[in-house]
Every structure is written in C-alpha cells, then in structure tokens.
Design a protein around this motif. Structure first.
Motif, PDB file in Angstrom:
ATOM      1  N   GLU A 526      45.204  32.743  47.314  1.00 24.25           N
ATOM      2  CA  GLU A 526      44.813  33.925  46.493  1.00 24.25           C
ATOM      3  C   GLU A 526      45.641  33.808  45.104  1.00 24.25           C
ATOM      4  OE1 GLU A 526      42.675  36.892  45.520  1.00 24.25           O
ATOM      5  OE2 GLU A 526      42.568  35.908  47.363  1.00 24.25           O
ATOM      6  N   SER A 530      42.287  30.503  41.062  1.00 27.22           N
ATOM      7  CA  SER A 530      41.522  30.253  39.578  1.00 27.22           C
ATOM      8  C   SER A 530      42.063  29.013  39.435  1.00 27.22           C
ATOM      9  CB  SER A 530      42.161  31.298  38.634  1.00 27.22           C
ATOM     10  OG  SER A 530      43.629  31.218  38.328  1.00 27.22           O
ATOM     11  N   SER A 533      38.399  24.528  42.148  1.00 27.17           N
ATOM     12  CA  SER A 533      37.099  24.657  42.216  1.00 27.17           C
ATOM     13  C   SER A 533      36.933  24.342  44.154  1.00 27.17           C
ATOM     14  CB  SER A 533      36.139  23.592  41.792  1.00 27.17           C
ATOM     15  OG  SER A 533      36.424  23.907  40.034  1.00 27.17           O
ATOM     16  N   ARG A 553      36.928  34.685  50.859  1.00 29.99           N
ATOM     17  CA  ARG A 553      37.062  35.396  49.321  1.00 29.99           C
ATOM     18  C   ARG A 553      36.999  34.220  48.333  1.00 29.99           C
ATOM     19  NH1 ARG A 553      41.670  38.148  49.561  1.00 29.99           N
ATOM     20  NH2 ARG A 553      40.643  39.833  50.530  1.00 29.99           N
ATOM     21  N   PHE A 554      37.622  33.133  48.651  1.00 31.41           N
ATOM     22  CA  PHE A 554      37.546  32.156  47.856  1.00 31.41           C
ATOM     23  C   PHE A 554      36.207  31.464  47.695  1.00 31.41           C
ATOM     24  CE2 PHE A 554      37.687  27.652  46.888  1.00 31.41           C
ATOM     25  CZ  PHE A 554      38.451  27.241  45.542  1.00 31.41           C
ATOM     26  N   GLU A 556      33.219  33.038  48.605  1.00 35.37           N
ATOM     27  CA  GLU A 556      32.514  34.196  48.054  1.00 35.37           C
ATOM     28  C   GLU A 556      32.695  34.043  46.662  1.00 35.37           C
ATOM     29  OE1 GLU A 556      34.072  37.719  49.962  1.00 35.37           O
ATOM     30  OE2 GLU A 556      33.196  37.382  51.852  1.00 35.37           O
ATOM     31  N   ARG A 557      33.699  33.755  45.861  1.00 40.46           N
ATOM     32  CA  ARG A 557      33.602  33.640  44.510  1.00 40.46           C
ATOM     33  C   ARG A 557      33.055  32.555  43.923  1.00 40.46           C
ATOM     34  NH1 ARG A 557      40.103  35.521  44.514  1.00 40.46           N
ATOM     35  NH2 ARG A 557      39.754  37.785  44.816  1.00 40.46           N
ATOM     36  N   GLY A 558      32.536  31.440  44.583  1.00 43.33           N
ATOM     37  CA  GLY A 558      31.943  30.522  44.329  1.00 43.33           C
ATOM     38  C   GLY A 558      32.554  29.160  44.616  1.00 43.33           C
ATOM     39  N   GLN A 704      28.174  31.206  49.137  1.00 49.23           N
ATOM     40  CA  GLN A 704      28.141  30.943  47.764  1.00 49.23           C
ATOM     41  C   GLN A 704      28.622  29.959  47.159  1.00 49.23           C
ATOM     42  OE1 GLN A 704      27.106  33.837  46.007  1.00 49.23           O
ATOM     43  NE2 GLN A 704      26.378  34.832  47.897  1.00 49.23           N
TER      44      GLN A 704
END
Length: 838
Positions: A526, A530, A533, A553-554, A556-558, A704
């Motif tokens: 987490e 950022s 990828s 969560r990673f 889901e954010r693409g 995602q």
C-alpha cells in the motif's frame, strides 16, 4: 566470518585448552558507572566549535588523542553537540513519496560547516579479521597506509566476545595466548582515530570457552536432555541468560570507556539458530511466562505452540538489539550505535531469528555479512540484496557489505586470494544495488599478496563517484513481493524450493529481459503502490486476509498482477485454505479443497523433474513447417501476445505437476498440462495422454488490471533448469501484465543487469555485464566485453536531458531525445557502465 557454525554435543575437554584464572567465586559483573558525554551549551555555541572537514576525516579523532584521553572525550562531546545542533538544519532533497525512506537525505545548510554522523559519511570500509597469531606480526604502519590507498573512511576491528584483543577487566573474557598483555585492539583503534577514521568494535558474542561454561553453566544453551550445545571447541551461550542481558552490555561499556569507538558490530549476535531448541531453565521459565506453555520438545510447524516459540525467539532477538543500542548510546553518546551484522539472505535471516524488516526499522545503518555469490544466485543477487534492504531501511541510509578478498564460497580458502574478476564483479553489482564497499581479509599477514591489489582501484572509483552512488531513488514499475513470514511459515524447512527458487526464476527472467524491478515487502504494498504498474507473487502462499485485501486494492486501481504456483493458497501460518485467497482475481478455483488434516499442498509439487509438458493454445502446427500426420487441429485463432515467439511449437517443456481447477468463464487458458510419459527407452517416448483440461496459465479479463495466474510454476522450473523457453515466456507475461509501462529498453548481446535511479534532476543508470565463462559457476576467470548496446530511457517530467556522461569509460556519447525518451548507444561494456543523464 559469517558462516553458519555446526552445532554439536558435549565432547569432553578440548585438547590444549587454556585455563583462565578466576579469583572469586562471586561472578557479579562490574557495575562501574557508564559514561554520559556532556552536551551542554546551546546550538549557537555548538556551531562555533571548529569541526573537521570531509577531507580531514569523519569528526572522530584528532592528533591530541594519542596522548590525552580527556581531550578525546572533550572532542567527542563537542562533536556530538554540534551534530545535534545541525540536525535541524538539513535541507530536503526528496519528496515524501520516496520509496521506503524514513526521511529526506541529510544535507548541511548552505553556509554552515557540513557535519554528518559517521553512519552517513563513512561510505567505504575495511576490515582485517584478527587471528590469534596476529599479535606477533600485525604491521600497523602498513595497514594504515593501506587504509589511505583504498580510501576507506571506517574500519572494523576485533575487540571482544569469543576473543578479547585488549586487557579486559572481566577474568573469563578469553585472551589469545599470543596477545600477552598487549592491547592490540586499542592500538588499532587509536591509529584509526588518528587517521580520522570511524571505528566499529567487532564483537562475537554467541560462544565462550569451556572455562566460562564451567563457571556459569546456567548461561549456556541446552538441548532437551540437558547437554550443552557446542560450536567447535566453544559452548553456545543462551540468548535468555545473563550472558546477553548483563555480561555483554558490561563488555560494551568497558570498550567504550577504553577507546570510544563510534559503534559496535557483532558477527554472531543472535545466538542459537532455528534448527536447535534451547531447553535451559532461563528459556523454560521465560517461555512459560509469555505463553503459559512449556518449550516444545521438537519441531512441528503445525503445532501452534511451536509457532509461538518461533515468534517468541524473533522477539527476543529484537530485545537484544534494543538493549545493546541503549547500552552503547548511554555510555558513548547518541551516535554510538550497536549495529550487529545481518545476512543478505532472507532464509539466512530466518534461520537465525533475525527479523530483517523490524531490524531495519530500528537502524540508521545496516552492515551485511554477505561475502560471495552462489552458482545458483549469481552476481545479480548482490544488487538485488541492496534494493531489498534499502526498501526496508530507506534509500537515504548506507548499507556497507563485507566483500571477501579471500576465496570465500565453495570451496573456501581463507588465505588464498579470490580471483580479481570475481571480487570485482561482486563489488560492482553491489554498487549497482546501492551497497557500499567493505573489503575484508582474514588475518593481518598473507603470503598470497594478490589480494592486497584488488580493492584499491575499485574503491578509488567509488570515491570519485560517491555522490552519484548514494541518496537516490530507484525507478521501476515492477515489484516482486516477498516477506520473511512467507519464508518461515510456508517455506518452513524447504524454503529453497518453495520460496527462493520461484523468486529466483522470476528475477532471473526480469534481468534477462532488462526490465528494472524492486523487491517489495508485502506489508509495504500500500505504501509503495504508486510506484508500480505490476506486482508479482512468486509462489507467495502464506497471505493474511489483510494482505489479500491490499493486493485486491492494487488491482482494483488498475495495477497488474502475476501469481504463480500456490500463491494465496495458505493463511499466514502456512495452513491450507479451501480455495485460493485470490481466486476472484485469478478466475480459477480449486476443485479438490485440501482438508486441515491433510499434508499442506506445498508437498505435492516435488523438486524432482517429471517428463511433463504444457500445450499452447491455440495450436498452430497445421500451418507451420514440418511433417503432417493429418490429425493436426485447424488453426482457430491467433495467439495471445504472451505466447509471442513460440509460433513454431505447440508444446513447451515443463517438468512439474498440476492439479484440476475450475476456471471461470471470464478467464482464458493459454496452456494446459500434458501428463508424464516414459523417457527411456526412446521407443517409449510418446504421449499417452496428449491433451487435458488442467490449466497451466490463466488470464482473467474481468479484473480492473491485467491479471495472470500461472499454476504451472515455471518460475521455479526456470531457476532450477535454466531453460530459455521458461525465461522467455515469463518475460512475455511480465511485459503484457505491466502493459508496456517499462521506463527502460536495452537492446544488444549479453546478460546485462540494469538498475535505474533518479537523483534530484538527473537519472543514473547502472549496467552490469554478467556475461562470462563463469556466469553460472564461480569463480570468474576473465571478463568478456559485450556490445554495442542500444539504450532508451524514459525521462520523468522533472528531468531534462542536458548532457550524458559515462562514469566508467569516460567517453563522450551522442544522444537523441524523442518524445521524452533519451536514446544512445554504448559501443562496449566490459564489467559495468554508469550513465548519468541530466
């Protein structure tokens, strides 16, 4: 230094053992008051104190010290006060998003005298590991000159523990027979301080002599039958005894009083390893107080009490770390650190109950006892170690590593020189990963003098370029997930096959593909998300519910995800789940859920190769050059980009086994299992069952981000078998899952390890040439140049390509800038090249 010592049983009195006089039955430790360096005065007066410049030394010595210990103490007080005063004047060089840092890089304010603590300024180290006979032949004047020639800023000197190289006031502190009344450690520490070098007093505190054992049998580790553990002719001390709680702190205070080292290091500070259970009264009492349970009598990973024992041992090592640091800081000032010594191997840390993540969280500097490569891991493992440790410690701190100049590894020859190319490549790969050099000799006198020539040119290059080798941030879009917990509770007693081999297969594929990557601790996904990828889970099985949520969560954010083998199939204790914890992301589910009473699923895939294959879909052989049998299936579609480069084959070698899965309709299966069939005699080598529906590679299109699940553990097979098909497929899969978001391209021949960094408004690219006749077998005899290499680097928005410098060949190289990509060519790389763009 650094080897795992065998643990044996009590074997009578060692021949020729030396008797140490013990004048009193009462063995109460010294209670002399510790030193408390004064820090009186305000910060303005501290700044008025004249401090040594970077060229003059590290602020740890002066000429008057040789004759006046009180002057030495006063100097330390002034330096400590100035250091504290300046702590608030540091400027900020990196933003808060910096990966894994605990703060911005320390820089002196403009116009003020620059002063950094020794653990930030000493970027090169040297160590002569003193042997018992060395007091008769230690040429201190020669070694002082060698310190200067090799540009070291700190030295590590044997002080106490197993051997006392100074006149200790503790009667049982064993003194080598050739030492006599000499204070060899003190002489060397004084010489180093006079030369402006930092001094780390080296301890070795996990063993003691038979005389010590006879005087304090309750301070030593015992097996279940009450017999003491042995390491050679020494007795292994217990971490829960007064030896660690009182005696060692007493030695630390004594050494500080005598010679004021900048800090302490300890080669074997963590005591008895995981392979043995101490059943002494101290351990029995403390474990029962903590858990209400008796010490387990044997190893049983499925027993909750045994798992409690594992965690209890980790906690005790952290208590020792904290105790020793409190002791040294109280006696020697806030910058007098006890820094231990740690392995660069995660499984090695686990075997010694050393929690690398928690240790890094407590540390200003990490010393690595990691001296040589293995044939399996290669030089690249050293660069990876630097990235892994910095990811925990922070990139604004330093990580010196013991780099043996004798023939370390297999075989080991303590007094023979390591071939220069082997030593050179280990050092250079460490530099590329952010590690600082620390040359290491065993003994102060050698008849093989070749080892004295190895370090100087490498460390001189490091000195010339040191500003570009520290305080920088890595650039990589691929994160490979790891944790010591997975090594412990999934790897258990087979961590090499279950954890390390899958990891090594993935990272070797990344290196061959010249794709920069970073190790990312599962607890830091987490925090660092950022930056990446793509996340890769190489057979990462032991995942808590919280970790599953973080990975989801990673995605889901693409973000992309690749998972192999048994990833997410166990809870945090290595107990099997009824289904993959990430089955929703994988698009696949177990058909036969393992029961709790079953042997965990880790055992079902053995290390021995089977004669198995993987069938690629769709099959193309009907339209590919080769004989026809008339039974070839019609080509139904084009292949996925993941299978690029395999158009001339419908099968790939595998070597492992697979189990039935239920695949969701949203997922695509690109490979299926071909069960084993005979190899010998060759007449029997034909497929009995050419096709199954057992999936080997699944892409899930409902997520995602791009998600790939590879039940066929080709990562483990690649590390084991080194088949190029496995490496190429893994590289294809990584490029697809990362969605081509890779900031670097290097084209050309050879095995090149690529490390990319940003430092303020510049980029720094390390290219390490791993191509040689000894790539997979140490030692390297010669270096083989490769080239030309065509390089493309994507520029961050804040970096401008004003110039391009080569730090090794020092040649001018033209470059072009197209759409924020810098392009240039390197005609040749021998051992390494460092490119600075900015």
């Amino acid at each position: 230094m650094g080897e795992k010592v065998p643990e044996g049983r009590l074997r009578g009195n060692p021949a020729g053992s030396r008797t140490v006089g013990w004048s009193e039955k009462n063995t109460k430790l010294s209670t002399s008051p510790p030193l408390h360096p004064s820090q009186e005065g305000n910060w303005q007066s501290a700044l008025q104190t004249k401090l040594p410049s970077r060229e003059e030394g590290l602020g740890v010595g002066s000429r008057s010290v040789a004759t006046d210990h009180e002057n030495r103490r006063a100097f330390l007080r002034r330096t400590a006060a100035a250091t504290i005063a300046l702590a608030g004047l540091k400027s900020t060089a990196f933003s808060a998003e910096s990966l894994g840092t605990s703060g911005s890089p320390a820089r002196a304010a403009k116009g003020a005298n620059e002063i950094l603590p020794w653990y930030r300024r000493a970027l090169r180290w040297g160590q002569t590991n003193i042997t018992e006979i060395d007091p008769t032949r230690y040429d201190i004047a020669w070694w002082r000159e060698h310190w200067k020639r090799t540009q070291v800023r700190g030295v590590i000197i044997n002080a106490g523990g197993i051997y006392a190289y100074y006149p200790s006031k503790f009667p049982l502190h064993y003194r080598p027979k050739w030492l006599g009344d000499r204070d060899l450690y003190g002489e060397l520490a004084q010489a180093a301080h006079d030369d402006g070098l930092a001094v780390l007093a080296r301890m070795d505190s996990n063993r003691a002599s038979e005389e010590f054992y006879r005087a304090h049998p309750d301070w030593f580790a015992l097996d279940a039958t009450g017999r003491p553990y042995r390491a050679g002719d020494r007795y292994v001390t217990c971490v829960n005894s007064p030896y660690y709680q009182e005696y060692i702190p007493g030695l630390l205070r004594e050494i500080i009083e005598r010679s004021h080292p900048e800090g302490f290091t300890d080669n074997s500070w963590s005591g008895l390893g995981r392979s043995s259970i101490c059943s002494c009264e101290n351990c029995q009492r403390k474990f029962r107080e903590k858990t209400g349970q008796p010490i387990p009598k044997e190893k049983n990973w499925n027993d909750p009490v045994y798992r409690q024992w594992i965690q209890w041992n980790y906690a005790r090592r952290l208590e020792i770390w904290d105790l020793n640091n409190r002791t040294t800081k109280t006696a020697g000032g806030p910058n007098c650190l006890w820094v231990g010594m740690n392995s660069g191997s995660v499984s090695g840390q686990s075997a010694s109950f050393r929690d690398l993540k928690e240790i890094c969280a407590r540390s200003e500097i990490i010393l690595l006892d990691h001296q040589a490569r293995s044939d399996a891991s290669g030089f690249q493992q050293n660069g990876e170690t630097g990235k892994l440790v910095h990811g925990l410690l922070g990139w604004d701190k330093v990580v010196p590593e013991s780099m043996a100049l004798y023939q370390a590894g297999r075989p080991t020859f303590r007094l023979s020189s390591k071939p220069e190319p082997e030593a050179r490549m280990w050092m250079l790969e460490g530099f590329a990963g952010g590690i600082q050099p620390w040359w290491h000799h065993v003994g102060a006198y050698h008849e093989d003098r070749r080892m004295y020539r190895t370090a100087e040119p490498i460390l001189r290059w490091h000195r010339e370029n040191e500003k570009l080798l520290v305080n920088r941030q890595p650039i990589a879009t691929v994160g490979v997930v790891w944790s010591q917990h997975n090594t412990d509770f999934f790897g258990r007693d087979n961590a090499d096959e279950l954890v390390e081999l899958p990891w090594r297969g993935v990272t070797n594929a990344l290196i061959r593909a010249r794709i920069p990557y970073l190790p990312v601790h599962v607890d830091h996904i987490e925090r660092d998300a950022s930056r990446f990828s793509l996340l890769i889970l190489p057979n990462y099985a032991a995942m808590s519910d919280a970790h599953l949520t973080t990975v989801r969560r990673f995605v889901e954010r693409g973000g992309g995800l690749i998972a192999t083998g048994r990833s997410s199939l166990c809870n945090e204790w290595g107990e099997p789940r009824a289904d993959y914890g990430l089955a929703d992301l994988f698009g696949a589910h177990l058909l036969n859920a393992p029961g709790r009473a079953e042997e965990p699923p880790r055992r079902r895939t053995g290390s021995d190769s089977q004669h198995t294959y993987l069938r690629l879909a769709p099959e193309l052989r009907a339209r590919v050059y080769g004989p026809k049998a008339g039974t070839e299936p019609a080509v139904a579609a084009e292949r996925h980009p993941v299978l690029r480069g395999f158009d001339d084959t419908d099968i790939l070698p595998f070597g492992g086994g697979l189990e039935p899965l239920r695949v969701e309709s949203s997922a695509t299966v690109l490979m299926t299992f071909i069960p084993p069939f005979p190899v010998y005699p060759p007449e029997t080598a034909w497929m009995r069952e050419p096709k199954t529906n057992l999936p080997g590679l699944i892409l899930n299109h409902s997520a995602q981000g791009r998600v790939a699940f590879m039940p066929a553990d080709l990562d483990r097979r690649f590390a084991s078998d080194n088949l190029p098909d496995h490496g190429n497929l893994l590289a294809n899969l990584i490029r697809w899952a990362v969605n081509d978001r890779i900031p670097l391209s290097v084209e050309g021949p050879g095995l090149i390890d690529c490390h990319l960094y940003r430092q303020e408004d510049r980029l720094i690219l390390h290219l390490v040439n791993l191509t040689s006749a000894g790539t997979w077998r140490q030692p390297v005899h010669e270096l083989i140049p490769v080239g030309p290499l065509r390089v493309r680097i994507e520029l961050p928005a804040e970096v401008r390509a004003r110039s391009l410098r080569l730090l090794v060949t020092r040649k001018k190289t033209p470059f072009a800038l197209r759409n924020r990509w810098v392009q240039f060519e390197l005609p040749s790389v021998l051992d390494h090249e460092v490119v600075v763009v900015g």
